[in-house]
Motif scaffolding. Structure first.
Motif, PDB file in Angstrom:
ATOM      1  N   CYS A  18       0.827  -1.192   0.000  1.00  0.00           N
ATOM      2  CA  CYS A  18       0.000   0.000   0.000  1.00  0.00           C
ATOM      3  C   CYS A  18       0.866   1.248   0.000  1.00  0.00           C
ATOM      4  O   CYS A  18       1.749   1.393   0.807  1.00  0.00           O
ATOM      5  N   GLY A  19       0.577   2.137  -0.929  1.00  0.00           N
ATOM      6  CA  GLY A  19       1.308   3.401  -0.960  1.00  0.00           C
ATOM      7  C   GLY A  19       2.664   3.285  -1.595  1.00  0.00           C
ATOM      8  O   GLY A  19       3.445   4.220  -1.557  1.00  0.00           O
ATOM      9  N   VAL A  64      -9.380  19.248  -3.902  1.00  0.00           N
ATOM     10  CA  VAL A  64      -9.055  19.474  -5.313  1.00  0.00           C
ATOM     11  C   VAL A  64      -7.542  19.612  -5.437  1.00  0.00           C
ATOM     12  O   VAL A  64      -6.902  20.339  -4.665  1.00  0.00           O
ATOM     13  N   ALA A  65      -6.957  18.912  -6.401  1.00  0.00           N
ATOM     14  CA  ALA A  65      -5.509  18.934  -6.635  1.00  0.00           C
ATOM     15  C   ALA A  65      -4.735  18.573  -5.366  1.00  0.00           C
ATOM     16  O   ALA A  65      -3.628  19.057  -5.154  1.00  0.00           O
ATOM     17  N   GLY A  66      -5.328  17.715  -4.539  1.00  0.00           N
ATOM     18  CA  GLY A  66      -4.694  17.383  -3.271  1.00  0.00           C
ATOM     19  C   GLY A  66      -4.402  15.909  -3.062  1.00  0.00           C
ATOM     20  O   GLY A  66      -3.998  15.510  -1.971  1.00  0.00           O
ATOM     21  N   TRP A  67      -4.581  15.072  -4.095  1.00  0.00           N
ATOM     22  CA  TRP A  67      -4.395  13.631  -3.944  1.00  0.00           C
ATOM     23  C   TRP A  67      -3.049  13.169  -4.494  1.00  0.00           C
ATOM     24  O   TRP A  67      -2.559  13.690  -5.497  1.00  0.00           O
ATOM     25  N   ARG A  68      -2.471  12.197  -3.821  1.00  0.00           N
ATOM     26  CA  ARG A  68      -1.293  11.489  -4.337  1.00  0.00           C
ATOM     27  C   ARG A  68      -1.747  10.100  -4.772  1.00  0.00           C
ATOM     28  O   ARG A  68      -2.336   9.346  -3.999  1.00  0.00           O
ATOM     29  N   ALA A 157      -8.933  -1.475 -11.880  1.00  0.00           N
ATOM     30  CA  ALA A 157     -10.242  -1.340 -11.241  1.00  0.00           C
ATOM     31  C   ALA A 157     -10.143  -1.366  -9.720  1.00  0.00           C
ATOM     32  O   ALA A 157     -10.861  -0.638  -9.049  1.00  0.00           O
ATOM     33  N   SER A 158      -9.271  -2.211  -9.144  1.00  0.00           N
ATOM     34  CA  SER A 158      -9.144  -2.307  -7.690  1.00  0.00           C
ATOM     35  C   SER A 158      -8.248  -1.184  -7.162  1.00  0.00           C
ATOM     36  O   SER A 158      -7.281  -0.800  -7.820  1.00  0.00           O
ATOM     37  N   ALA A 159      -8.565  -0.699  -5.976  1.00  0.00           N
ATOM     38  CA  ALA A 159      -7.775   0.390  -5.395  1.00  0.00           C
ATOM     39  C   ALA A 159      -7.836   0.336  -3.879  1.00  0.00           C
ATOM     40  O   ALA A 159      -8.720  -0.281  -3.287  1.00  0.00           O
ATOM     41  N   ALA A 160      -6.863   0.989  -3.260  1.00  0.00           N
ATOM     42  CA  ALA A 160      -6.863   1.226  -1.822  1.00  0.00           C
ATOM     43  C   ALA A 160      -6.852   2.734  -1.630  1.00  0.00           C
ATOM     44  O   ALA A 160      -6.337   3.470  -2.485  1.00  0.00           O
ATOM     45  N   ALA A 161      -7.433   3.204  -0.530  1.00  0.00           N
ATOM     46  CA  ALA A 161      -7.528   4.653  -0.368  1.00  0.00           C
ATOM     47  C   ALA A 161      -7.546   5.050   1.092  1.00  0.00           C
ATOM     48  O   ALA A 161      -7.694   4.220   1.988  1.00  0.00           O
ATOM     49  N   ASP A 162      -7.395   6.347   1.311  1.00  0.00           N
ATOM     50  CA  ASP A 162      -7.456   6.960   2.623  1.00  0.00           C
ATOM     51  C   ASP A 162      -8.868   6.792   3.177  1.00  0.00           C
ATOM     52  O   ASP A 162      -9.833   7.318   2.626  1.00  0.00           O
ATOM     53  N   ARG A 163      -8.998   6.083   4.278  1.00  0.00           N
ATOM     54  CA  ARG A 163     -10.313   5.769   4.832  1.00  0.00           C
ATOM     55  C   ARG A 163     -11.060   7.000   5.325  1.00  0.00           C
ATOM     56  O   ARG A 163     -12.291   6.966   5.488  1.00  0.00           O
ATOM     57  N   SER A 164     -10.357   8.098   5.590  1.00  0.00           N
ATOM     58  CA  SER A 164     -11.033   9.297   6.083  1.00  0.00           C
ATOM     59  C   SER A 164     -11.777  10.029   4.971  1.00  0.00           C
ATOM     60  O   SER A 164     -12.571  10.923   5.243  1.00  0.00           O
ATOM     61  N   VAL A 165     -11.511   9.645   3.713  1.00  0.00           N
ATOM     62  CA  VAL A 165     -12.147  10.327   2.586  1.00  0.00           C
ATOM     63  C   VAL A 165     -12.990   9.370   1.750  1.00  0.00           C
ATOM     64  O   VAL A 165     -14.097   9.709   1.338  1.00  0.00           O
ATOM     65  N   LEU A 166     -12.493   8.172   1.490  1.00  0.00           N
ATOM     66  CA  LEU A 166     -13.200   7.213   0.644  1.00  0.00           C
ATOM     67  C   LEU A 166     -13.511   5.949   1.436  1.00  0.00           C
ATOM     68  O   LEU A 166     -12.620   5.337   2.023  1.00  0.00           O
ATOM     69  N   ALA A 167     -14.760   5.538   1.430  1.00  0.00           N
ATOM     70  CA  ALA A 167     -15.179   4.336   2.137  1.00  0.00           C
ATOM     71  C   ALA A 167     -14.913   3.101   1.284  1.00  0.00           C
ATOM     72  O   ALA A 167     -14.832   3.177   0.050  1.00  0.00           O
ATOM     73  N   GLU A 211      -2.657  10.915   4.330  1.00  0.00           N
ATOM     74  CA  GLU A 211      -3.878  11.644   4.011  1.00  0.00           C
ATOM     75  C   GLU A 211      -3.990  11.896   2.515  1.00  0.00           C
ATOM     76  O   GLU A 211      -3.026  12.242   1.848  1.00  0.00           O
ATOM     77  N   ASN A 212      -5.216  11.717   1.999  1.00  0.00           N
ATOM     78  CA  ASN A 212      -5.485  11.961   0.575  1.00  0.00           C
ATOM     79  C   ASN A 212      -4.517  11.193  -0.327  1.00  0.00           C
ATOM     80  O   ASN A 212      -3.845  11.772  -1.188  1.00  0.00           O
ATOM     81  N   HIS A 213      -4.448   9.900  -0.115  1.00  0.00           N
ATOM     82  CA  HIS A 213      -3.586   9.017  -0.893  1.00  0.00           C
ATOM     83  C   HIS A 213      -4.407   7.837  -1.380  1.00  0.00           C
ATOM     84  O   HIS A 213      -5.113   7.198  -0.599  1.00  0.00           O
ATOM     85  N   ALA A 214      -4.337   7.556  -2.673  1.00  0.00           N
ATOM     86  CA  ALA A 214      -4.976   6.378  -3.257  1.00  0.00           C
ATOM     87  C   ALA A 214      -3.915   5.549  -3.980  1.00  0.00           C
ATOM     88  O   ALA A 214      -2.991   6.101  -4.581  1.00  0.00           O
ATOM     89  N   ASP A 215      -4.052   4.231  -3.888  1.00  0.00           N
ATOM     90  CA  ASP A 215      -3.118   3.294  -4.508  1.00  0.00           C
ATOM     91  C   ASP A 215      -3.934   2.449  -5.480  1.00  0.00           C
ATOM     92  O   ASP A 215      -4.906   1.795  -5.075  1.00  0.00           O
ATOM     93  N   VAL A 216      -3.589   2.453  -6.767  1.00  0.00           N
ATOM     94  CA  VAL A 216      -4.416   1.791  -7.777  1.00  0.00           C
ATOM     95  C   VAL A 216      -3.665   0.601  -8.388  1.00  0.00           C
ATOM     96  O   VAL A 216      -2.468   0.667  -8.634  1.00  0.00           O
TER      97      VAL A 216
END
Length: 243
Positions: A18-19, A64-68, A157-167, A211-216
Motif C-alpha cells: 500500500c502506498g 481538489v488537486a490534493g491527492w497522491r 479497477a481495484s484500489a486502496a484509499a485513505d479511509r477518512s475520505v473514501l469508504a 492523508e489523501n492518498h490512493a493506490d491503484v
C-alpha cells in the motif's frame, strides 16, 4: 499488496504494497471507454432579470488537486534473476503464519512480493499459481491475487484509499492527473488513468497510507523490468471525482 487470510486481513496498511510507487514493467493501458454521446443543444438564455440555472457538476472527492496516486502490481517470477531462497508459509488460503515449505524463489522476486503483495510463479511445481504475502499472514500459495477481503484483484479497477475520505466499496475516477515529478503527465498516460473506474477494495490503516492518498492496481508485470513503463508512477496534486 494487501492480502491475507479472511479475518486476519484487516486493512490495507496491515499488508505489503500500500502506498508504494513501482516502476519497471510494460503494462498496456485499459481499453478506452466508448465515446460520450453528443452534448445536447444549449438552452436559450434566460429572460432579462431571470436567475441563471445552476450548472455545477459533481463535487470532487477530498481536496481538489490534493491527492497522491501511486500504483501497485503483481510481480512475475520470470523477470527476476536473484539467488534462490527457500520460503515457508501456508499452502492454503485459510491459514496464517504457516511453516510448510513453499519452494525456492529468486530473492529479488521475494522482495517485490513483500512490497506489492503478490507474485505469479513461473517455474517449478507451483508454476501458474501465486505466492502472496501480508504482514498479518506471511507467505502463502494461492490461485489468485487477493484484496483484504479475499476477493481477486482486478487490473485497472481495484484500489486502496485513505479511509477518512473514501469508504470501502466507493467508486471513483481520476479526473485530473496533476503532476508527475513536478512535470505535466504524458497525455496518453493520463488518459489511461482517467478512463479507468476504480473501486476501493482496501483501506489504509491509520498512519500507513497518508492523508489523501490512493493506490491503484494496474495488473501483472510484463516485459523487461529495466525498460520501464510510464504507468508505474506517482501522480501528485491529482483530483478525484465520483464514478
Amino acid at each position: 499488496m494487501r492480502r491475507g487470510a479472511p479475518l486476519a486481513l484487516l486493512l490495507c496498511g496491515a499488508v505489503a504494497g500500500c502506498g508504494q510507487s513501482a516502476r519497471g514493467a510494460d503494462v498496456p493501458p485499459p481499453t478506452a471507454p466508448p465515446a460520450s454521446a453528443p452534448a445536447p443543444a444549449a438552452s436559450p438564455p434566460p429572460a432579462t432579470g431571470a436567475p441563471a440555472p445552476a450548472t455545477s457538476g459533481p463535487a470532487p472527492l477530498g481536496r481538489v488537486a490534493g491527492w497522491r496516486i501511486t500504483t501497485y502490481y503483481t510481480a512475475l517470477e520470470s523477470l527476476y534473476r536473484g539467488k534462490r531462497e527457500a520460503v515457508r508459509g501456508c499452502v492454503r488460503f485459510h491459514c496464517s503464519h504457516g511453516k510448510t515449505p513453499l519452494g525456492s524463489y529468486p530473492k529479488d522476486f521475494l522482495k517485490v512480493v513483500q512490497t506489492e503483495g503478490s507474485g505469479r510463479i513461473t517455474e517449478g511445481p507451483e508454476r501458474g499459481r501465486y505466492l502472496n504475502w501480508s504482514h498479518s499472514v506471511g507467505f502463502w500459495l494461492d490461485d489468485t491475487t487477493r484484496d483484504s477481503r479475499g476477493r481477486p484483484l482486478r487490473a485497472w479497477a481495484s484500489a486502496a484509499a485513505d479511509r477518512s475520505v473514501l469508504a470501502r466499496g466507493q467508486r471513483f475516477a481520476i479526473v485530473d492527473c496533476g503532476k508527475e515529478g513536478g512535470r505535466s503527465v504524458d497525455e496518453k498516460v493520463c488518459a489511461a488513468f482517467r478512463n479507468a473506474r476504480w473501486t476501493v477494495t482496501d483501506l489504509f490503516r491509520p498512519g500507513y497510507g497518508g492523508e489523501n492518498h490512493a493506490d491503484v492496481y494496474i495488473g501483472e508485470e510484463k516485459g523487461s523490468r529495466l525498460a520501464g513503463s510510464p504507468f508505474y508512477t506517482t501522480l501528485s496534486g491529482a483530483t478525484l471525482g465520483p464514478s
